[in-house]
Design an enzyme around this catalytic site. Structure first.
Site, PDB file in Angstrom:
ATOM      1  N   SER A   1       0.830  -1.208   0.000  1.00 20.67           N
ATOM      2  CA  SER A   1       0.000   0.000   0.000  1.00 20.67           C
ATOM      3  C   SER A   1       0.860   1.251   0.000  1.00 20.67           C
ATOM      4  O   SER A   1       0.404   2.300  -0.439  1.00 20.67           O
ATOM      5  CB  SER A   1      -0.852   0.061   1.265  1.00 20.67           C
ATOM      6  OG  SER A   1      -1.770  -0.970   1.297  1.00 20.67           O
TER       7      SER A   1
ATOM      8  N   HIS B   1      -2.387  -3.782  -6.655  1.00 22.19           N
ATOM      9  CA  HIS B   1      -2.885  -3.364  -5.339  1.00 22.19           C
ATOM     10  C   HIS B   1      -4.391  -3.575  -5.204  1.00 22.19           C
ATOM     11  O   HIS B   1      -5.188  -2.865  -5.817  1.00 22.19           O
ATOM     12  CB  HIS B   1      -2.524  -1.881  -5.124  1.00 22.19           C
ATOM     13  CG  HIS B   1      -2.869  -1.364  -3.767  1.00 22.19           C
ATOM     14  ND1 HIS B   1      -3.483  -0.144  -3.565  1.00 22.19           N
ATOM     15  CD2 HIS B   1      -2.692  -1.893  -2.534  1.00 22.19           C
ATOM     16  CE1 HIS B   1      -3.659   0.048  -2.272  1.00 22.19           C
ATOM     17  NE2 HIS B   1      -3.198  -0.993  -1.617  1.00 22.19           N
TER      18      HIS B   1
ATOM     19  N   GLU C   1      -5.555  -1.477  -8.373  1.00 21.76           N
ATOM     20  CA  GLU C   1      -4.626  -0.518  -8.971  1.00 21.76           C
ATOM     21  C   GLU C   1      -3.431  -1.289  -9.528  1.00 21.76           C
ATOM     22  O   GLU C   1      -2.869  -2.139  -8.840  1.00 21.76           O
ATOM     23  CB  GLU C   1      -4.149   0.493  -7.920  1.00 21.76           C
ATOM     24  CG  GLU C   1      -5.255   1.409  -7.432  1.00 21.76           C
ATOM     25  CD  GLU C   1      -4.823   2.378  -6.318  1.00 21.76           C
ATOM     26  OE1 GLU C   1      -5.306   3.512  -6.300  1.00 21.76           O
ATOM     27  OE2 GLU C   1      -3.993   1.983  -5.454  1.00 21.76           O
TER      28      GLU C   1
ATOM     29  N   ASN D   1      -5.302   5.887  -1.978  1.00 20.55           N
ATOM     30  CA  ASN D   1      -4.795   6.298  -0.663  1.00 20.55           C
ATOM     31  C   ASN D   1      -4.200   7.697  -0.652  1.00 20.55           C
ATOM     32  O   ASN D   1      -3.894   8.243   0.395  1.00 20.55           O
ATOM     33  CB  ASN D   1      -3.780   5.276  -0.133  1.00 20.55           C
ATOM     34  CG  ASN D   1      -4.492   4.028   0.367  1.00 20.55           C
ATOM     35  OD1 ASN D   1      -5.641   4.079   0.801  1.00 20.55           O
ATOM     36  ND2 ASN D   1      -3.828   2.891   0.264  1.00 20.55           N
TER      37      ASN D   1
HETATM   38  P1  NAI Z   1      -1.447  -9.480   7.461  1.00 17.36           P
HETATM   39  O1  NAI Z   1      -0.620  -9.148   8.635  1.00 17.36           O
HETATM   40  O2  NAI Z   1      -2.878  -9.826   7.638  1.00 17.36           O
HETATM   41  O3  NAI Z   1      -0.756 -10.709   6.677  1.00 17.36           O
HETATM   42  C1  NAI Z   1       0.599 -10.782   6.381  1.00 17.36           C
HETATM   43  C2  NAI Z   1       0.991 -12.244   6.356  1.00 17.36           C
HETATM   44  O4  NAI Z   1       2.316 -12.385   5.836  1.00 17.36           O
HETATM   45  C3  NAI Z   1       1.017 -12.901   7.750  1.00 17.36           C
HETATM   46  O5  NAI Z   1       0.180 -14.014   7.717  1.00 17.36           O
HETATM   47  C4  NAI Z   1       2.486 -13.311   7.950  1.00 17.36           C
HETATM   48  O6  NAI Z   1       2.592 -14.568   8.611  1.00 17.36           O
HETATM   49  C5  NAI Z   1       2.978 -13.423   6.527  1.00 17.36           C
HETATM   50  N1  NAI Z   1       4.408 -13.207   6.357  1.00 17.36           N
HETATM   51  C6  NAI Z   1       5.168 -12.227   6.903  1.00 17.36           C
HETATM   52  N2  NAI Z   1       6.441 -12.339   6.467  1.00 17.36           N
HETATM   53  C7  NAI Z   1       6.468 -13.396   5.625  1.00 17.36           C
HETATM   54  C8  NAI Z   1       7.485 -13.991   4.849  1.00 17.36           C
HETATM   55  N3  NAI Z   1       8.730 -13.534   4.866  1.00 17.36           N
HETATM   56  N4  NAI Z   1       7.166 -15.079   4.099  1.00 17.36           N
HETATM   57  C9  NAI Z   1       5.901 -15.551   4.087  1.00 17.36           C
HETATM   58  N5  NAI Z   1       4.890 -15.020   4.803  1.00 17.36           N
HETATM   59  C10 NAI Z   1       5.181 -13.953   5.566  1.00 17.36           C
HETATM   60  O7  NAI Z   1      -1.269  -8.262   6.433  1.00 17.36           O
HETATM   61  P2  NAI Z   1      -2.275  -7.694   5.321  1.00 17.36           P
HETATM   62  O8  NAI Z   1      -3.165  -6.698   5.939  1.00 17.36           O
HETATM   63  O9  NAI Z   1      -2.847  -8.844   4.573  1.00 17.36           O
HETATM   64  O10 NAI Z   1      -1.255  -6.875   4.387  1.00 17.36           O
HETATM   65  C11 NAI Z   1      -0.346  -7.516   3.527  1.00 17.36           C
HETATM   66  C12 NAI Z   1       0.141  -6.535   2.480  1.00 17.36           C
HETATM   67  O11 NAI Z   1      -0.975  -6.010   1.761  1.00 17.36           O
HETATM   68  C13 NAI Z   1       0.895  -5.331   3.022  1.00 17.36           C
HETATM   69  O12 NAI Z   1       1.911  -4.986   2.111  1.00 17.36           O
HETATM   70  C14 NAI Z   1      -0.178  -4.241   3.067  1.00 17.36           C
HETATM   71  O13 NAI Z   1       0.372  -2.950   2.957  1.00 17.36           O
HETATM   72  C15 NAI Z   1      -0.980  -4.586   1.837  1.00 17.36           C
HETATM   73  N6  NAI Z   1      -2.394  -4.144   1.837  1.00 17.36           N
HETATM   74  C16 NAI Z   1      -3.181  -4.243   2.943  1.00 17.36           C
HETATM   75  C17 NAI Z   1      -4.517  -3.834   2.906  1.00 17.36           C
HETATM   76  C18 NAI Z   1      -5.402  -3.969   4.109  1.00 17.36           C
HETATM   77  O14 NAI Z   1      -6.472  -3.346   4.112  1.00 17.36           O
HETATM   78  N7  NAI Z   1      -5.046  -4.748   5.111  1.00 17.36           N
HETATM   79  C19 NAI Z   1      -5.103  -3.272   1.676  1.00 17.36           C
HETATM   80  C20 NAI Z   1      -4.227  -3.320   0.527  1.00 17.36           C
HETATM   81  C21 NAI Z   1      -2.907  -3.694   0.643  1.00 17.36           C
END
Ligand code: NAI
Length: 385
Positions: free
Chosen positions: A116, A137, A149, A187
């Protein structure tokens, strides 16, 4: 096309579901087995509900589940053609992981990030062949929000961009191309929805409930800014604002708010902590707004012209086309209307007059009208004729 999804958290699990529903074989990898278990249990629940509502057949549900292979091993990505990364938002971790992904995958595999707030260029710099990096995205929840996006970095090849866009289009998503700049379209353009609402509160013009009422009842937004910030979480929303502010070299237009910072510091994070701007404890009564039409109209107009100015400035700087900017806000965050179309309707000269009045009153750069808005008013043109 075989799809790899890295990270099975909120976003990764949702994106995996979308890919599997569209008939792709998907490899879903997370470091943490418990997260993978939770993702598959959740998918079973979601698909069960879709079967119950007769949106899909039991057979289709089996097929979707069968399309997803969960794993804790990056090596299982070796036969994938597109990988979408959705792990923790940390540049050091992401670059390390992208370098590993390049080693594991075949040379034509596209490597995409769902980040993001990080630049796609900075992630691509970790690759030996950065022409295969691209930003893809999604919005939360990925299976429901139509917008995606698509962000080419300076290194992205035309072929990578085309393939990435084609596959996401084939998932019946609404794709918009945008420049690799902080916050991409949504954003960035949405900042004043929070920032100006907080500022209005801080000036003592109105309380949270009245500002929310103005934006929903008079503005037609699905949720007021304070209700929405309580949903997103004040910690997360504050961090995004702070990141965007720094990324724009401290442009005062994006300055974060002490009110939000103090709420986050106090642990008033929103729904998830039981209290944010509002109290969500059992039996708590939500405060009533002051239903004063004139006051509400003034609040709505101040926030909406700031949003329009942001959208117009994004167009001025070619962050996206006018169509992309309007689609982004209606399909990514459910705005009742595209901001540029809305500005046409309100009259560009009225939008400019309101911004100039704010600028003159406060003398702050935050309220400076976009040069494109001034030019269009001078020329008497509109965005969509
Ligand atoms: P989250 O914290 O729910 O999930 C992240 C996952 O990645 C966790 O399950 C973790 O165990 C895993 N992880 C971390 N390091 C790892 C690695 N080295 N190898 C494999 N797995 C690994 O996070 P979320 O909210 O799903 O966000 C993920 C990405 O998406 C971020 O870059 C965030 O900026 C982006 N994003 C988030 C949005 C939201 O509303 N939550 C919307 C759009 C984008």
């Amino acid at each position: 096309m075989k799809i790899g999804i890295l990270g099975a958290g909120t976003m990764g699990a949702g994106i995996a579901q979308v890919a599997a529903q569209n008939g792709h074989k998907v490899v879903l990898v997370d470091l943490n087995q418990a997260v993978l278990d939770k993702a598959s249990a959740n998918l079973v629940k979601v698909l069960g509900r879709l079967v119950e509502k007769e949106k899909i057949t039991e057979e289709k549900s089996q097929e979707i589940s069968g399309n997803i292979q969960s794993s804790t091993e990056l090596n299982d990505f070796s036969t994938c053609d597109l990988i979408i990364e959705a792990i923790v938002e940390n540049i050091d971790i992401k670059t390390k992981v992208f370098a590993q992904l390049e080693e594991i995958t075949h040379k034509d595999c596209i490597l995409a990030s769902n980040t993001s707030s990080l630049s796609i260029a900075s992630i691509g710099a970790a690759l030996k062949d950065p022409s295969k990096i691209v930003g893809i995205h999604f919005f939360n929840p990925a299976p429901l929000m139509p917008l995606v996006e698509i962000i080419p970095a300076v290194q992205t090849s035309d072929e990578t961009l085309k393939k990435a866009k084609d596959v996401i289009d084939s998932w019946k998503k609404v794709t918009v191309l945008c420049k690799d700049t902080p916050g991409f379209i949504v954003n960035r353009v949405a900042r004043p929805f929070y920032g100006e609402a907080l500022r209005i509160y801080e000036e003592g013009v109105a309380d949270f409930a009245t500002i929310d009422w103005a934006m929903t009842e008079l503005g037609g937004f699905r949720m007021g800014p304070f209700t929405l910030m309580d949903y997103i979480g004040n910690d997360i929303n504050y961090t995004v604002t702070e990141t965007v502010f720094a990324a724009f070299y401290y442009d005062p237009r994006y300055r974060p708010s002490f009110t939000q910072k103090r709420h986050a510091e106090a642990g008033y994070l929103g729904r998830k902590s039981g209290r944010g701007y509002y109290n969500y404890a059992e039996g708590a009564v939500l405060p009533e707004p002051t239903r004063d039409e004139a006051l509400g109209q003034q609040i709505f107009e101040r926030i909406v012209v700031m949003l329009m100015n942001e959208a117009i400035d994004a167009l001025f700087l070619n962050i996206g086309t006018k169509e992309a900017i309007d689609l982004a806000m209606t399909k990514g965050v459910n705005y009742p209307k595209g901001l540029l179309e809305w500005a046409d309707e309100m009259g560009l000269e009225n939008v400019l007059a309101k911004l100039e009045a704010l600028f003159n009153e406060y003398g702050e750069d935050r309220y400076r009208p976009s040069p494109l808005l001034r030019r269009m008013v001078r020329e008497g043109s509109i965005f969509f004729s």
